[in-house]
Design a protein around this motif. Structure first.
Motif, PDB file in Angstrom:
ATOM      1  N   ILE A 273      47.595  28.918  41.487  1.00  0.00           N
ATOM      2  CA  ILE A 273      47.962  30.112  40.723  1.00  0.00           C
ATOM      3  C   ILE A 273      47.477  30.022  39.276  1.00  0.00           C
ATOM      4  O   ILE A 273      47.179  31.045  38.656  1.00  0.00           O
ATOM      5  N   THR A 274      47.376  28.800  38.740  1.00  0.00           N
ATOM      6  CA  THR A 274      46.819  28.654  37.390  1.00  0.00           C
ATOM      7  C   THR A 274      45.349  29.027  37.390  1.00  0.00           C
ATOM      8  O   THR A 274      44.862  29.712  36.478  1.00  0.00           O
ATOM      9  N   PHE A 275      44.613  28.579  38.407  1.00  0.00           N
ATOM     10  CA  PHE A 275      43.189  28.929  38.519  1.00  0.00           C
ATOM     11  C   PHE A 275      43.017  30.440  38.612  1.00  0.00           C
ATOM     12  O   PHE A 275      42.139  31.020  37.965  1.00  0.00           O
ATOM     13  N   ILE A 276      43.865  31.070  39.422  1.00  0.00           N
ATOM     14  CA  ILE A 276      43.791  32.537  39.552  1.00  0.00           C
ATOM     15  C   ILE A 276      44.077  33.207  38.216  1.00  0.00           C
ATOM     16  O   ILE A 276      43.425  34.187  37.846  1.00  0.00           O
TER      17      ILE A 276
ATOM     18  N   LEU B  73      47.559  46.420  43.457  1.00  0.00           N
ATOM     19  CA  LEU B  73      48.648  45.491  43.746  1.00  0.00           C
ATOM     20  C   LEU B  73      48.246  44.061  43.364  1.00  0.00           C
ATOM     21  O   LEU B  73      49.009  43.340  42.720  1.00  0.00           O
ATOM     22  N   ALA B  74      47.024  43.659  43.735  1.00  0.00           N
ATOM     23  CA  ALA B  74      46.549  42.307  43.439  1.00  0.00           C
ATOM     24  C   ALA B  74      46.379  42.093  41.945  1.00  0.00           C
ATOM     25  O   ALA B  74      46.750  41.043  41.405  1.00  0.00           O
ATOM     26  N   LEU B  75      45.819  43.083  41.247  1.00  0.00           N
ATOM     27  CA  LEU B  75      45.615  42.947  39.797  1.00  0.00           C
ATOM     28  C   LEU B  75      46.943  42.878  39.056  1.00  0.00           C
ATOM     29  O   LEU B  75      47.094  42.117  38.090  1.00  0.00           O
ATOM     30  N   ASN B  76      47.915  43.673  39.502  1.00  0.00           N
ATOM     31  CA  ASN B  76      49.242  43.606  38.892  1.00  0.00           C
ATOM     32  C   ASN B  76      49.886  42.242  39.129  1.00  0.00           C
ATOM     33  O   ASN B  76      50.555  41.692  38.240  1.00  0.00           O
ATOM     34  N   PHE B  77      49.676  41.691  40.323  1.00  0.00           N
ATOM     35  CA  PHE B  77      50.222  40.371  40.636  1.00  0.00           C
ATOM     36  C   PHE B  77      49.590  39.305  39.740  1.00  0.00           C
ATOM     37  O   PHE B  77      50.291  38.456  39.182  1.00  0.00           O
ATOM     38  N   VAL B  78      48.279  39.352  39.587  1.00  0.00           N
ATOM     39  CA  VAL B  78      47.580  38.386  38.730  1.00  0.00           C
ATOM     40  C   VAL B  78      48.053  38.512  37.290  1.00  0.00           C
ATOM     41  O   VAL B  78      48.209  37.510  36.582  1.00  0.00           O
TER      42      VAL B  78
ATOM     43  N   GLY C 213      36.770  35.436  36.760  1.00  0.00           N
ATOM     44  CA  GLY C 213      36.152  36.013  37.945  1.00  0.00           C
ATOM     45  C   GLY C 213      37.135  36.521  38.972  1.00  0.00           C
ATOM     46  O   GLY C 213      36.734  37.145  39.962  1.00  0.00           O
ATOM     47  N   THR C 214      38.434  36.292  38.747  1.00  0.00           N
ATOM     48  CA  THR C 214      39.442  36.737  39.714  1.00  0.00           C
ATOM     49  C   THR C 214      39.395  38.249  39.917  1.00  0.00           C
ATOM     50  O   THR C 214      39.419  38.745  41.048  1.00  0.00           O
ATOM     51  N   ALA C 215      39.314  38.981  38.813  1.00  0.00           N
ATOM     52  CA  ALA C 215      39.280  40.446  38.908  1.00  0.00           C
ATOM     53  C   ALA C 215      38.026  40.920  39.647  1.00  0.00           C
ATOM     54  O   ALA C 215      38.080  41.898  40.407  1.00  0.00           O
ATOM     55  N   ILE C 216      36.908  40.218  39.440  1.00  0.00           N
ATOM     56  CA  ILE C 216      35.659  40.595  40.113  1.00  0.00           C
ATOM     57  C   ILE C 216      35.790  40.385  41.614  1.00  0.00           C
ATOM     58  O   ILE C 216      35.380  41.228  42.425  1.00  0.00           O
ATOM     59  N   VAL C 217      36.375  39.251  42.000  1.00  0.00           N
ATOM     60  CA  VAL C 217      36.562  38.952  43.424  1.00  0.00           C
ATOM     61  C   VAL C 217      37.475  39.996  44.070  1.00  0.00           C
ATOM     62  O   VAL C 217      37.191  40.488  45.163  1.00  0.00           O
ATOM     63  N   ILE C 218      38.563  40.321  43.377  1.00  0.00           N
ATOM     64  CA  ILE C 218      39.489  41.327  43.902  1.00  0.00           C
ATOM     65  C   ILE C 218      38.786  42.661  44.079  1.00  0.00           C
ATOM     66  O   ILE C 218      38.961  43.358  45.090  1.00  0.00           O
ATOM     67  N   ASP C 219      37.969  43.038  43.094  1.00  0.00           N
ATOM     68  CA  ASP C 219      37.241  44.318  43.161  1.00  0.00           C
ATOM     69  C   ASP C 219      36.273  44.331  44.341  1.00  0.00           C
ATOM     70  O   ASP C 219      36.195  45.322  45.079  1.00  0.00           O
ATOM     71  N   ARG C 220      35.550  43.229  44.542  1.00  0.00           N
ATOM     72  CA  ARG C 220      34.582  43.167  45.640  1.00  0.00           C
ATOM     73  C   ARG C 220      35.269  43.242  46.999  1.00  0.00           C
ATOM     74  O   ARG C 220      34.790  43.923  47.911  1.00  0.00           O
TER      75      ARG C 220
END
Length: 360
Positions: free
Chosen positions: A175-178, A206-211, A183-190
């Motif tokens: 979760i720290t890496f995330i 939902l994923a972006l709010n969680f991050v 690049g987390t947002a880019i991966v989620i978008d893809r």
């Protein structure tokens, strides 16, 4: 109530199995004698200490939320109490979702973001308990408190502790890496773009709010503060266990106050870690059995240990926060059914709002 019947009955069944095994290990007449001979006046200060400990939980949650929004501890306190009450009576730790939904409803906050901050809490609870259990067990082992039974169980205990510790550190690392990886947002978008239009945008939000809820983990200093703020949370709970232990005379089984204190630290850690797996109802069953077994290994009478475990869990920890939580829900004109059924609503409205504002 938003919870499938099979989960409810599974939870009840698991709790029942553990309680039956607990009863099987003892003489019921000895247990009745232990319960009758206890001094229940100790329950009063124990309950007071427990609710003070909840204040420290709310204070720590305020720190986790601070990068996102400043919310006072007293605003968060009733949310924590209601969430704990829901966790005690719903299976599969569904109270965490209830707490996130109520937070979203009360503070106009993203439910998925709130849920992520609760996840951070839980991981640090696990890490703190793991470190306390290892420290207490090592000191008690050196002091010879475990006796012959300690020789039987120590290798298995160390293996289990090692597995649990590695699992917690792995979860924290992930979760720290995330949280810190740009690049987390880019991966989620893809990933969201590859999903059907019906689901992609909603799951992305939902994923972006969680991050976003993991943002407190962005620096080593913040990790250190999280561990520091977790100490008074569990110090308060240890004091609850210790206070109730005096009512059963468990201190008399140990040769010194330090040995008694370390034994209570170990019981607090093992019994709470046993409830980390969301199977039983409110941890009832696994909590009592593990607490009893931990004390028995250190020489406490089995019936006394079982009686103590039942009272500290159900009377000092479980019942008071349930009463307080349902009173707070009554004052807010809420019901547990309403919170459980509608806990997704805050996220749904947040996703619609975010999608409308950002576009594609």
């Amino acid at each position: 109530m938003g919870i499938t019947n099979w989960r409810l009955w599974l939870g009840v069944g698991v709790s029942g199995i553990f309680l039956l095994f607990l009863i099987w290990t003892i003489d019921l007449e000895d247990m009745a004698t232990a319960l009758a001979g206890a001094n229940y006046l100790y329950i009063v200060p124990a309950v007071v200490i427990y609710f003070i400990g909840i204040y420290f939980r709310a204070f720590r949650w305020r720190y986790i939320l601070s990068p996102l929004r400043k919310i006072s501890v007293m605003r968060l306190y009733p949310v924590v109490v209601i969430g704990y009450a829901a966790n005690n009576v719903l299976p599969a730790r569904a109270g965490e979702f209830v707490r996130a939904y109520y937070m979203a409803q009360r503070e106009q906050f993203s439910g998925s973001t709130a849920l992520a901050t609760i996840g951070v809490e839980r991981i640090y609870d696990g890490l703190t308990l793991f470190l306390l259990s290892v420290l207490a067990a090592l000191l008690l082992l050196l002091a010879g408190v475990f006796g012959e039974l300690g020789l039987v169980y120590q290798n298995a205990a160390f293996i289990l502790a090692g597995v649990a510790g590695l699992g917690l550190l792995a979860a924290l690392s992930v979760i720290t890496f995330i949280a810190v990886n740009p690049g987390t947002a880019i991966v989620i978008d893809r990933i969201s773009r590859r999903l059907p239009n019906r689901f992609g945008p909603r799951l992305k939000d939902l994923a972006l709010n969680f991050v976003e809820g993991l943002s407190i983990l962005s620096s080593p200093r913040q990790h250190g503060m999280m561990m520091l703020l977790s100490l008074p949370v569990w110090a308060g709970e240890i004091l609850v266990y210790m206070t109730v232990a005096y009512s059963f005379g468990i201190n008399d089984y140990f040769t010194s106050l330090w040995a008694f204190a370390l034994a209570i630290v170990l019981v607090t850690a093992t019994s709470n870690l046993s409830t980390a797996f969301p199977v039983s109802i409110g941890g009832i069953g696994p909590f009592e059995l593990i607490a009893q077994q931990t004390l028995a290994v250190m020489g406490v009478d089995w019936a006394v240990a079982a009686s103590y475990a039942l009272v500290v869990h159900l009377v000092a920890l479980w019942l008071p926060v349930n009463v307080a939580g349902f009173v707070l829900m009554w004052k807010e004109n809420l019901s547990l059914k309403q919170l459980a059924v509608n806990r997704e609503a805050a996220d749904d409205s947040q996703r619609v709002t975010t999608a409308g504002g950002e576009g594609t």
